[in-house]
Design an enzyme around this catalytic site. Structure first.
Site, mmCIF file in Angstrom:
data_model
loop_
_atom_site.group_PDB
_atom_site.id
_atom_site.type_symbol
_atom_site.label_atom_id
_atom_site.label_comp_id
_atom_site.label_asym_id
_atom_site.label_seq_id
_atom_site.Cartn_x
_atom_site.Cartn_y
_atom_site.Cartn_z
ATOM 1 N N HIS A 171 0.822 -1.214 0.000
ATOM 2 C CA HIS A 171 0.000 0.000 0.000
ATOM 3 C C HIS A 171 0.855 1.263 0.000
ATOM 4 C CE1 HIS A 171 -3.138 -2.789 0.891
ATOM 5 N NE2 HIS A 171 -2.710 -3.045 2.103
ATOM 6 N N HIS A 201 -6.705 -4.673 -1.559
ATOM 7 C CA HIS A 201 -5.954 -5.928 -1.512
ATOM 8 C C HIS A 201 -6.164 -6.778 -2.749
ATOM 9 C CE1 HIS A 201 -6.381 -4.704 2.732
ATOM 10 N NE2 HIS A 201 -5.124 -5.038 2.756
#
Lengths: 214, 332
Positions: free
Chosen positions: B56, B218
């Site tokens: 991320h 994700h």
């Protein structure tokens, strides 16, 4: 169930997870984030290493060590869930290098309770619980039916547990996930087999295989 | 899979080696896999700790530094860190004033941070937790694990970090973080899936003319799949979902984050931001502050997430406070 069998179970489980890691990841890609096989393989590989480097003198200590290793090495949800289950199993067992099949069954249930307390999943939520719960129920039923004396009792009970876990795993396909990352998909999670229930079946099948080995 | 890597198993570690080389002002502990402010622990300062799966970036390690996080705990790609890492971070930053965990609401993150909080408590470190769950694509109901933590995480880290830097106590910093989360809502759209180094293949397949609506960070599929539409429609759709969940009234201020998910060019993000700014202006909402760029990403996913935070003078003052981190710096 003695120390050697406990180690053989975890070793067999590590082999099975390594062999099926790609399949677990494929299942996870459909309704999760494509890492279940990778994480489980890393965790059980670490368990194998930890057990090789230690000489636990009790059956419980084998599982406590394995559980702590999973909690420390895996991350994600599967590390704490399987780690807590194995730790609770280890702590529930009486001291000593061997425990009887009834005590081991009570330990398996203690592991389930620890996992459910941590994850909060109920049966039907499309999780590990959907394979684990029927497995311990089948284990207990088999013991009641056949008796737990000797190795034969344990082998029959673990065989029944593995069969029930497989059935529970397949029964997750039509379910809508209500816990974990798959729940974000809502109805789109329907039609896919749950990766967690699948790894649970692999672990119970490894237990049956190890218990049946001569 | 084509990536600039050496081996899938070494990606997180080797990226941390690079982070350490690029930012000598950070302390990167490769053994514990944590990233810590070089001047931690600071007497009288609450330790702000976040962490989560890697992939991320710049979240979270890119936000370690003055005015933001004291430590970040990067897990494996898309996998939460383990309790040992989080405990090591708490020990590294606690100066006796306690620590605040900023946790994105995912099952694994919540469990591992909870276990770490218990371990820290055993060591005499007081732990407060801010749970971030801003993604309104997911309904918060008994049918799900609750709303996901996404773009608002960086707003929480910035604003709570500013209060911690000013000397706010742990309870106040945590309460403020929770307030920012409650004032924020996010919604994301993906144009492509992403590929984790370990899996080596995309998490799902998407046709040339399709988009995933309501994705997380994700690589998982979203809430539904739709035909791709013009940016104007996408801006309208995401903003409507956000304002339906967390209304901002005419005359009120907002902080807007137009965030890229990793593989979307800035030119598209600015185009989208222009649409969103026009829509908010029509609604009478004042965009008091904004950020356009890649802040909370999902590896190589092409996509965007929009976050709107209803702001008040205190939040804006803390937003403007000095910050010096690898990925966010102003006022210093």
């Amino acid at each position: 169930m003695d120390v050697a069998l406990a180690k053989a179970w975890l070793d067999t489980a590590a082999d099975a997870i390594a062999a099926q890691a790609d399949q677990l990841t494929t299942l996870d890609a459909a309704i999760g984030d494509s890492d279940h096989g990778v994480n489980m393989n890393r965790g059980f590989g670490a368990v194998r290493t930890a057990l090789a480097g230690a000489a636990p003198d009790g059956v419980g200590a084998v599982f406590t060590l394995a559980g702590s290793t999973l909690v420390s090495k895996v991350g994600g949800a599967s590390g704490p869930l399987y780690g807590s289950a194995l730790r609770a199993l280890g702590k529930a067992l009486p001291d000593g290098p061997e425990v009887d099949a009834a005590a081991f069954g009570a330990g398996l249930r203690a592991g389930l309770e620890a996992l459910r307390k941590l994850g909060g999943a109920a049966p039907g939520d499309k999780t590990i619980v959907d394979a684990y719960l029927p497995a311990v129920d089948a284990y207990d039923a088999a013991l009641r039916q056949h008796g737990g004396d000797g190795d034969g009792g344990l082998a029959a009970a673990t065989r029944a547990a593995a069969a029930a876990a497989a059935e529970g795993m397949r029964a997750t396909v039509p379910l809508q996930a209500r816990k974990g990352r798959a729940s974000y998909l809502g109805e789109r999670s329907i039609g896919h087999q749950d990766p967690g229930a699948t790894s649970t079946w692999l672990i119970f099948q490894a237990l049956a295989d190890a218990a049946a080995a001569p | 899979m084509k990536k600039f890597i050496n081996h899938p198993d070494a990606v997180v570690r080797e990226a941390l080696v690079g982070l350490a080389a690029a930012h000598p002002e950070l302390r990167v502990d490769l053994e514990q896999q944590i990233v810590v402010r070089a001047d931690a622990p600071r007497a009288g300062k609450v330790g702000l700790i976040s962490g989560g799966g890697s992939g991320h970036e710049p979240l979270h390690a890119g936000f370690v530094g003055l005015g933001m996080l004291d430590a970040a705990c990067p897990g494996e790609v898309f996998t939460s860190p383990v309790p040992d890492q989080i405990l090591a971070a708490a020990k590294a930053v606690d100066a006796g004033s306690g620590v605040v965990h900023i946790v994105k609401n995912y099952t694994g993150d919540v469990m591992n941070f909870q276990m770490a909080a218990e371990l820290s408590g055993d060591e005499g470190i007081e732990v407060f937790t801010v749970l971030v769950d801003d993604d309104v694509a997911v309904e918060d109901s008994t049918w799900t694990a609750g709303r996901r933590g996404t773009g608002a995480t960086m707003l929480v880290e910035k604003i709570a970090g500013a209060l911690a830097e000013e000397g706010g106590d742990a309870a106040a910093v945590a309460a403020l973080g929770t307030r920012v989360n409650e004032a924020s809502a996010s919604f994301a759209i993906a144009l492509t899936p992403c590929t984790t180094p370990a899996a080596g293949r995309p998490g799902f397949e998407l046709g040339e003319d399709e988009m995933e609506v309501g994705v997380g960070i994700h690589g998982e599929p979203g809430r539904r799949r739709e035909k791709l539409r013009p940016a104007r429609d996408i801006a309208t759709m995401t903003l409507e979902a956000i304002l339906a969940a967390k209304p901002v009234a005419a005359g009120e201020d907002a902080i807007v984050l137009m965030n890229g998910l990793g593989a979307t060019p800035l030119i598209e993000l600015y185009l989208l931001y222009g649409e969103v700014a026009g829509l908010l202006e029509s609604a009478g909402v004042r965009i008091a502050r904004n950020l356009v760029g890649n802040y909370v990403t999902s590896l190589d996913m092409a996509g965007m997430s929009l976050t709107v935070c209803r702001a008040d003078p205190e939040l804006l003052r803390l937003w403007d406070a000095p910050v010096r981190t690898p990925a966010l710096r102003w006022g210093v």
